[in-house]
Design an enzyme around this catalytic site. Structure first.
Site, PDB file in Angstrom:
ATOM      1  N   THR A  18       0.680  -1.403  -0.095  1.00  0.00           N
ATOM      2  CA  THR A  18      -0.140  -0.116   0.343  1.00  0.00           C
ATOM      3  C   THR A  18       0.888   1.041  -0.308  1.00  0.00           C
ATOM      4  O   THR A  18       0.448   2.478  -0.499  1.00  0.00           O
ATOM      5  CB  THR A  18      -0.917  -0.057   1.324  1.00  0.00           C
ATOM      6  N   ARG A  22       7.111  -2.473   2.807  1.00  0.00           N
ATOM      7  CA  ARG A  22       8.016  -3.300   4.580  1.00  0.00           C
ATOM      8  C   ARG A  22       8.042  -4.771   4.315  1.00  0.00           C
ATOM      9  O   ARG A  22       7.495  -4.907   4.150  1.00  0.00           O
ATOM     10  CB  ARG A  22       6.364  -2.290   4.839  1.00  0.00           C
ATOM     11  N   SER A 113       6.138   3.136   8.458  1.00  0.00           N
ATOM     12  CA  SER A 113       5.267   4.407   9.423  1.00  0.00           C
ATOM     13  C   SER A 113       4.491   3.753  10.830  1.00  0.00           C
ATOM     14  O   SER A 113       5.813   4.276  11.622  1.00  0.00           O
ATOM     15  CB  SER A 113       3.668   3.799   8.668  1.00  0.00           C
ATOM     16  N   LYS A 126      10.052   3.885   0.768  1.00  0.00           N
ATOM     17  CA  LYS A 126       9.033   4.424   0.052  1.00  0.00           C
ATOM     18  C   LYS A 126      10.011   5.520  -1.197  1.00  0.00           C
ATOM     19  O   LYS A 126      10.641   6.168  -0.779  1.00  0.00           O
ATOM     20  CB  LYS A 126       7.887   5.128   0.678  1.00  0.00           C
ATOM     21  N   ASP A 277       2.121   9.058  14.324  1.00  0.00           N
ATOM     22  CA  ASP A 277       2.723   8.070  14.279  1.00  0.00           C
ATOM     23  C   ASP A 277       4.072   8.474  13.581  1.00  0.00           C
ATOM     24  O   ASP A 277       4.427   9.444  13.601  1.00  0.00           O
ATOM     25  CB  ASP A 277       1.794   7.516  13.321  1.00  0.00           C
ATOM     26  N   ASP A 279       5.822   8.262  10.558  1.00  0.00           N
ATOM     27  CA  ASP A 279       6.474   9.293   9.991  1.00  0.00           C
ATOM     28  C   ASP A 279       5.578  10.832   9.876  1.00  0.00           C
ATOM     29  O   ASP A 279       5.984  11.471   8.937  1.00  0.00           O
ATOM     30  CB  ASP A 279       6.860   8.468   8.733  1.00  0.00           C
ATOM     31  N   GLU A 363      -8.086   9.033   5.131  1.00  0.00           N
ATOM     32  CA  GLU A 363      -9.151   7.848   4.830  1.00  0.00           C
ATOM     33  C   GLU A 363      -9.100   7.122   6.833  1.00  0.00           C
ATOM     34  O   GLU A 363      -8.537   7.796   7.405  1.00  0.00           O
ATOM     35  CB  GLU A 363      -7.453   6.876   4.524  1.00  0.00           C
ATOM     36  N   GLU A 364     -10.046   6.312   6.975  1.00  0.00           N
ATOM     37  CA  GLU A 364     -10.258   5.592   7.819  1.00  0.00           C
ATOM     38  C   GLU A 364      -9.461   5.810   8.684  1.00  0.00           C
ATOM     39  O   GLU A 364      -8.893   5.231  10.083  1.00  0.00           O
ATOM     40  CB  GLU A 364     -10.881   4.395   7.715  1.00  0.00           C
ATOM     41  N   SER A 365      -7.788   5.192   8.211  1.00  0.00           N
ATOM     42  CA  SER A 365      -6.976   4.803   8.355  1.00  0.00           C
ATOM     43  C   SER A 365      -5.623   5.761   9.892  1.00  0.00           C
ATOM     44  O   SER A 365      -4.558   5.967   9.646  1.00  0.00           O
ATOM     45  CB  SER A 365      -5.880   3.801   7.733  1.00  0.00           C
ATOM     46  N   ARG A 496      -8.715  -6.938   7.737  1.00  0.00           N
ATOM     47  CA  ARG A 496      -9.450  -5.845   7.895  1.00  0.00           C
ATOM     48  C   ARG A 496     -11.494  -6.081   7.841  1.00  0.00           C
ATOM     49  O   ARG A 496     -11.236  -6.032   6.655  1.00  0.00           O
ATOM     50  CB  ARG A 496      -9.185  -4.216   7.237  1.00  0.00           C
TER      51      ARG A 496
HETATM   52  C1  G16 Z   1      -0.891   3.461   4.091  1.00  0.00           C
HETATM   53  C2  G16 Z   1      -1.500   3.975   3.668  1.00  0.00           C
HETATM   54  C3  G16 Z   1      -2.476   4.392   3.608  1.00  0.00           C
HETATM   55  C4  G16 Z   1      -3.392   3.188   3.652  1.00  0.00           C
HETATM   56  C5  G16 Z   1      -2.772   2.526   4.851  1.00  0.00           C
HETATM   57  C6  G16 Z   1      -3.711   1.746   5.016  1.00  0.00           C
HETATM   58  O1  G16 Z   1      -0.517   4.290   6.001  1.00  0.00           O
HETATM   59  O2  G16 Z   1      -0.184   5.176   2.742  1.00  0.00           O
HETATM   60  O3  G16 Z   1      -3.117   5.320   2.642  1.00  0.00           O
HETATM   61  O4  G16 Z   1      -5.162   4.125   3.804  1.00  0.00           O
HETATM   62  O5  G16 Z   1      -1.518   2.471   4.986  1.00  0.00           O
HETATM   63  O6  G16 Z   1      -2.983   0.184   4.925  1.00  0.00           O
HETATM   64  P1  G16 Z   1      -3.333  -0.751   4.686  1.00  0.00           P
HETATM   65  O7  G16 Z   1      -4.783  -1.205   4.814  1.00  0.00           O
HETATM   66  O8  G16 Z   1      -3.260  -1.449   2.898  1.00  0.00           O
HETATM   67  O9  G16 Z   1      -2.880  -1.679   5.904  1.00  0.00           O
HETATM   68  P2  G16 Z   1       0.811   4.459   6.204  1.00  0.00           P
HETATM   69  O10 G16 Z   1       0.492   5.348   7.448  1.00  0.00           O
HETATM   70  O11 G16 Z   1       1.268   3.064   6.684  1.00  0.00           O
HETATM   71  O12 G16 Z   1       1.857   4.831   5.453  1.00  0.00           O
END
Ligand code: G16
Length: 543
Positions: A18, A22, A113, A126, A277, A279, A363-365, A496
């Protein structure tokens, strides 16, 4: 400076997820692993000869060593210049800003992250593009393709570069500019927000706590909140970045930032609470006695952004990832602006922002951002909230309650099942996918399925199509469950399950989300059988 050309072989599994690649830190530290991936990035973007790059990182274990390898490889590959933060530290949004401000050819960010750091934990890398945003799917595919055919990488043989203070250095013909990672970012925030009003807010006795979770935002939050805005000393807690984030998960959610949540729910809670978080791109927002879900935060920010100088002219449009709740959709409708629904991943917002179709995204995240950079931005979200509180004179709870009264409340929760056997998770998705056509009309766990589909996205700007982006189940009564597999984990699979239900009855807006969502939770379990398949009693993480 001698340039070595090292023979190597493709390493399996170097596929960006995503957000970049990682893996466990020890995997990244294994022979040739980092070097192979860096060379593949360089090759995948058409080489770095004569180019200027930004280099940043969240300071996790192996950050400093990896930065030196990248500098030596950039020099060996003919890069003209690398702009790097002191100590190879720079938050993701600050790197995005610097890439844009200096008009560079992109940047590399060392981060996994919100994933924990340390020799046994996670590491990541990244590539961000010249627009400051995460590599698009097309670019990520080219990088992945390069990892599969790589036969050599180039690296300079030379001593480490001293990155301990701002200044200039050279590696052969390559120039290195070492910058204070906070300065340009803080100046940008001052342009966007009414710092005088924020200063007056703190002078008037407004209290807040910002939990930097021993990650990269500590120095940024200290400089801006305590230094520029006069928040009381000690407002920023866990402010010192540590390679293992103090042993915690630098993930700003009610699970990993529980001490902050407990403090905000206590009798003597400050007026405002926030966290960011690893980063610095995610955020969590709390008021006295109230936790704001990321989806609600996006909706409130969209409805009130005009109170901050940067957005007083209004928003061009908004965008949210598909699993994010539809709370912002109704705000957009009321404002008469477009609302875009994209797949999970900030990279999908880039085109909309570049094309001027969206101003705010979320985003919800726990990610929220705007067109000021091309990444989500934790401290920006905090400052926008503060600006709205200062301008409206309302508390967080008052703002949220007024919002629900006007627009209704999207009860929302995400249930994560982590480290599930990847085969089991894949099979579950496959079986559900096969049933999509026959599910509508069936009763599952007490609710009738009204719709069942798999999300696909057609980018309205470049016409690209992204398929298989999550399974969506709509239930009678307006409930929705979404199931997808995470693209950011490093072990097994993370399932998820995203749950949502809109409530518009003014008398029913203050319920506990898990209770309000109980029928949808039961229907989703009856449909997918996640507990039975994963052998778990319930999710590991509920947000
Ligand atoms: C990353 C992406 C976000 C995404 C999140 C969760 O965030 O930049 O756009 O919503 O991962 O992704 P997944 O549901 O695929 O684990 P970050 O903050 O980890 O870079």
């Amino acid at each position: 400076m001698e340039i070595l050309e090292i023979e190597t072989r493709p390493i399996e599994g170097q596929k960006p997820g995503t957000s970049g690649l990682r893996k466990k830190t020890h995997v990244f530290m294994s022979p040739h692993y980092l070097e192979n991936y860096v060379q593949s990035i360089f090759d995948g973007i058409g080489g770095v000869g004569g180019k200027v790059l930004v280099l940043g990182g969240d300071g996790r274990y192996f950050n400093a060593q990896a930065a030196q390898v990248i500098l030596r490889m950039a020099a060996a590959n003919g890069a003209a210049k690398v702009i790097v933060g002191v100590g190879a530290l720079m938050s993701t949004p600050a790197a995005s800003h610097l890439i844009r401000k200096r008009g560079t050819d992109g940047g590399l960010i060392l981060s996994a992250s919100h994933n924990p750091g340390g020799p046994e934990e996670d590491f990541g890398l990244k590539y961000n593009m010249p627009n400051g945003g995460p590599a698009t799917e097309g670019v990520s595919d080219r990088i992945h393709a390069a990892t599969q055919t790589l036969t050599r990488y180039k690296i300079a043989e030379t001593a480490d570069v001293d990155l301990s203070a701002p200044g200039q250095a050279r590696l052969g013909r390559m120039e290195i500019e070492i910058v204070d990672p906070v300065e340009d970012y803080a100046a940008l925030m001052e342009e966007l927000f009414d710092f005088d009003a924020l200063e007056a807010l703190f002078k008037g006795g407004f209290s807040m706590v910002f939990d930097a979770m021993h990650a990269v935002t500590g120095p940024y939050a200290k400089a801006i909140l305590e230094g520029r805005l006069g928040a009381a000393p000690g407002t920023v807690i866990n402010a010192e970045p540590k390679p293992d984030f103090g042993g915690g998960h630098p993930d700003p959610n009610p699970i990993w930032a529980k001490p902050l949540v407990d403090r905000m729910m206590s009798e003597d809670a400050p007026d405002f609470g926030a966290a960011s978080d690893g980063d610095g791109d995610r955020n969590m927002i709390l008021g006295k006695g109230i936790y704001i879900t990321p989806s609600d935060s996006l909706a409130v920010l969209a409805a009130n952004a005009h109170l901050a100088p940067a957005y007083e002219g209004g928003l061009k449009g908004v965008a949210r990832s598909m699993p994010t709740s539809a709370a912002v959709d109704r705000v957009a409708e009321a404002m008469g602006i477009s609302c875009y629904e994209t797949p999970t991943g900030w990279k999908f917002f880039g085109n909309l922002l570049d094309a001027g179709r969206a101003t705010l995204c979320g985003e919800e995240s726990a990610g929220t951002g705007s067109d000021h950079v091309r990444e989500k931005d934790g401290l920006w979200a905090v400052l926008l909230w503060l600006n709205i509180l200062a301008a409206s004179g309302k508390s967080v709870a008052e703002l949220m309650e007024a919002h629900w009264q006007r627009y209704g409340r999207n009860y929302y929760s995400r249930h994560d099942y982590e480290d599930v056997d990847a085969g089991v998770a894949g099979e579950m998705v496959e079986e559900l996918r096969e049933q999509l056509g026959t599910l509508p009309g069936q009763k599952v766990g007490g609710l009738t399925v009204e719709s069942a589909e798999e999300f696909a996205y057609d980018d309205p700007v470049d016409g690209s199509r992204s398929e298989r982006q999550g399974l969506i189940f709509g239930f009678e009564g307006g409930g929705r469950a979404v199931i997808r597999l995470s693209g950011t984990g490093t072990v097994g699979a993370t399932i998820r399950l995203y749950l949502e239900r809109l409530e518009t009855d003014p008398a029913k807006l203050g319920d506990d989300p898990q209770e309000a969502l109980a029928p949808v939770i039961a229907a989703a379990e009856a449909l997918a059988g996640i507990k039975a398949r994963s052998g778990r009693d319930g999710p590991n993480v509920i947000t």
